[in-house]
Design a protein around this motif. Structure first.
Motif, PDB file in Angstrom:
ATOM      1  N   TYR A  28      29.644  -6.617  42.496  1.00 11.23           N
ATOM      2  CA  TYR A  28      29.757  -6.639  43.955  1.00 11.23           C
ATOM      3  C   TYR A  28      31.221  -6.735  44.325  1.00 11.23           C
ATOM      4  O   TYR A  28      31.958  -7.524  43.740  1.00 11.23           O
ATOM      5  CB  TYR A  28      28.993  -7.839  44.541  1.00 11.23           C
ATOM      6  CG  TYR A  28      29.274  -8.066  46.009  1.00 11.23           C
ATOM      7  CD1 TYR A  28      28.666  -7.275  46.969  1.00 11.23           C
ATOM      8  CD2 TYR A  28      30.170  -9.048  46.428  1.00 11.23           C
ATOM      9  CE1 TYR A  28      28.934  -7.456  48.314  1.00 11.23           C
ATOM     10  CE2 TYR A  28      30.438  -9.245  47.777  1.00 11.23           C
ATOM     11  CZ  TYR A  28      29.821  -8.444  48.717  1.00 11.23           C
ATOM     12  OH  TYR A  28      30.091  -8.626  50.039  1.00 11.23           O
ATOM     13  N   PHE A  33      31.385  -2.808  49.706  1.00 10.66           N
ATOM     14  CA  PHE A  33      30.108  -3.025  50.384  1.00 10.66           C
ATOM     15  C   PHE A  33      30.262  -2.795  51.892  1.00 10.66           C
ATOM     16  O   PHE A  33      29.476  -2.071  52.508  1.00 10.66           O
ATOM     17  CB  PHE A  33      29.602  -4.435  50.116  1.00 10.66           C
ATOM     18  CG  PHE A  33      28.262  -4.734  50.746  1.00 10.66           C
ATOM     19  CD1 PHE A  33      27.091  -4.542  50.031  1.00 10.66           C
ATOM     20  CD2 PHE A  33      28.177  -5.191  52.051  1.00 10.66           C
ATOM     21  CE1 PHE A  33      25.851  -4.790  50.615  1.00 10.66           C
ATOM     22  CE2 PHE A  33      26.948  -5.457  52.641  1.00 10.66           C
ATOM     23  CZ  PHE A  33      25.783  -5.248  51.926  1.00 10.66           C
ATOM     24  N   LEU A  41      28.341  -8.467  53.492  1.00 10.41           N
ATOM     25  CA  LEU A  41      27.130  -9.120  53.019  1.00 10.41           C
ATOM     26  C   LEU A  41      27.210 -10.601  53.362  1.00 10.41           C
ATOM     27  O   LEU A  41      28.143 -11.287  52.961  1.00 10.41           O
ATOM     28  CB  LEU A  41      26.988  -8.952  51.503  1.00 10.41           C
ATOM     29  CG  LEU A  41      25.807  -9.662  50.845  1.00 10.41           C
ATOM     30  CD1 LEU A  41      24.489  -9.065  51.314  1.00 10.41           C
ATOM     31  CD2 LEU A  41      25.910  -9.549  49.322  1.00 10.41           C
ATOM     32  N   TYR A  71      20.506  -8.086  48.111  1.00  9.31           N
ATOM     33  CA  TYR A  71      21.349  -7.322  47.191  1.00  9.31           C
ATOM     34  C   TYR A  71      20.826  -7.636  45.792  1.00  9.31           C
ATOM     35  O   TYR A  71      20.992  -8.752  45.295  1.00  9.31           O
ATOM     36  CB  TYR A  71      22.808  -7.737  47.359  1.00  9.31           C
ATOM     37  CG  TYR A  71      23.799  -6.892  46.598  1.00  9.31           C
ATOM     38  CD1 TYR A  71      24.233  -5.672  47.109  1.00  9.31           C
ATOM     39  CD2 TYR A  71      24.317  -7.313  45.384  1.00  9.31           C
ATOM     40  CE1 TYR A  71      25.157  -4.899  46.435  1.00  9.31           C
ATOM     41  CE2 TYR A  71      25.249  -6.555  44.699  1.00  9.31           C
ATOM     42  CZ  TYR A  71      25.665  -5.348  45.219  1.00  9.31           C
ATOM     43  OH  TYR A  71      26.585  -4.579  44.548  1.00  9.31           O
ATOM     44  N   SER A 108      23.053  -1.871  41.416  1.00  9.72           N
ATOM     45  CA  SER A 108      22.494  -2.846  42.352  1.00  9.72           C
ATOM     46  C   SER A 108      21.955  -2.105  43.566  1.00  9.72           C
ATOM     47  O   SER A 108      22.446  -1.028  43.921  1.00  9.72           O
ATOM     48  CB  SER A 108      23.559  -3.846  42.807  1.00  9.72           C
ATOM     49  OG  SER A 108      24.071  -4.584  41.717  1.00  9.72           O
ATOM     50  N   TYR A 110      20.936  -2.603  47.687  1.00 11.72           N
ATOM     51  CA  TYR A 110      20.953  -3.419  48.895  1.00 11.72           C
ATOM     52  C   TYR A 110      19.872  -2.921  49.839  1.00 11.72           C
ATOM     53  O   TYR A 110      19.745  -1.720  50.083  1.00 11.72           O
ATOM     54  CB  TYR A 110      22.307  -3.351  49.596  1.00 11.72           C
ATOM     55  CG  TYR A 110      22.291  -4.040  50.946  1.00 11.72           C
ATOM     56  CD1 TYR A 110      22.179  -5.427  51.033  1.00 11.72           C
ATOM     57  CD2 TYR A 110      22.353  -3.305  52.124  1.00 11.72           C
ATOM     58  CE1 TYR A 110      22.144  -6.068  52.262  1.00 11.72           C
ATOM     59  CE2 TYR A 110      22.319  -3.939  53.357  1.00 11.72           C
ATOM     60  CZ  TYR A 110      22.207  -5.317  53.416  1.00 11.72           C
ATOM     61  OH  TYR A 110      22.158  -5.944  54.639  1.00 11.72           O
ATOM     62  N   TYR A 130      18.799 -11.728  43.120  1.00 10.50           N
ATOM     63  CA  TYR A 130      18.991 -11.131  44.424  1.00 10.50           C
ATOM     64  C   TYR A 130      19.686 -12.110  45.350  1.00 10.50           C
ATOM     65  O   TYR A 130      19.290 -13.253  45.486  1.00 10.50           O
ATOM     66  CB  TYR A 130      17.707 -10.564  45.036  1.00 10.50           C
ATOM     67  CG  TYR A 130      16.393 -11.133  44.614  1.00 10.50           C
ATOM     68  CD1 TYR A 130      15.619 -11.871  45.495  1.00 10.50           C
ATOM     69  CD2 TYR A 130      15.895 -10.897  43.324  1.00 10.50           C
ATOM     70  CE1 TYR A 130      14.383 -12.370  45.115  1.00 10.50           C
ATOM     71  CE2 TYR A 130      14.664 -11.399  42.944  1.00 10.50           C
ATOM     72  CZ  TYR A 130      13.917 -12.144  43.850  1.00 10.50           C
ATOM     73  OH  TYR A 130      12.703 -12.642  43.465  1.00 10.50           O
TER      74      TYR A 130
END
Length: 200
Positions: A28, A33, A41, A71, A108, A110, A130
């Motif tokens: 991440y 993102f 996030l 996520y 991953s 989202y 998650y």
């Protein structure tokens, strides 16, 4: 971040750097993102589940607002991870897309607030983490039966699904819609706009 065919679902495929010691990757990265999704996030809770092969979890969703964005990363083993558009009034209502997340591919997924989420463990001892935008609130959490023929999710035919009693007793999509229990598409979009304005 690549948006899937279900709006509000995004797939992250990191660059993996292997060497003689093993490998390294960024599971991440806040800037990537935010660039992809359009807002950062928000992290309120992190969950970890361990499942044997065949365990099927979901389809789970939460009332919006506030919903629960997720996520999802598979740390060990592999899963078939599914995003389902449960938002009443959405142009893609009832549509779903499945992607494989695994310890080998490091991807991953989202899922924005209002989407349904389910996954099937493809290996024993599959471990999934998650990151959630909101904490668990039993009164706001709901489910749709993952084997609902109307959804017709294409689960692997060589894996026999194992469901919890709660998931096995979940309503179909039509039953949840008739009961007025599904997220409203316009409400989800409005809430996302508010969150974008306050979080960015």
């Amino acid at each position: 971040m690549r948006q899937l065919s279900v709006p509000g679902a995004w797939l992250h495929t990191p660059t993996v750097h292997p060497d003689s010691r093993g490998s390294f990757h960024e599971a991440y990265r806040a800037a990537d993102f935010t660039d992809g999704v359009g807002r950062p996030l928000r992290l309120a809770q992190a969950n970890v589940s361990v499942s044997r092969r065949g365990v099927l979890r979901g389809v789970h969703y939460a009332d919006v607002p506030p919903g629960q964005g997720k996520y999802v990363t598979c740390l060990r083993g592999a899963i078939l991870d599914v995003a389902v558009d449960l938002r009443s009034g959405s142009p893609t209502y009832g549509n779903w897309e499945a992607v494989e997340l695994s310890a080998a591919n490091h991807r991953s997924l989202y899922l924005a607030e209002g989407l349904g989420h389910a996954f099937l463990a493809l290996d024993d001892d599959t471990t999934v983490m998650y990151l959630c935008s909101e904490g668990y609130a039993p009164g706001r959490e709901h489910g749709i039966h993952p084997l609902d023929p109307e959804l017709a999710i294409a689960w692997p035919e060589d894996v026999r699904p194992v469901l919890s009693d709660k998931d096995a007793g979940a309503p179909t999509l039509a039953e949840a819609a008739a009961a007025g229990r599904l997220p409203d598409y316009a409400t989800c979009l409005a809430y996302a706009s508010i969150r974008t304005a306050t979080d960015c």
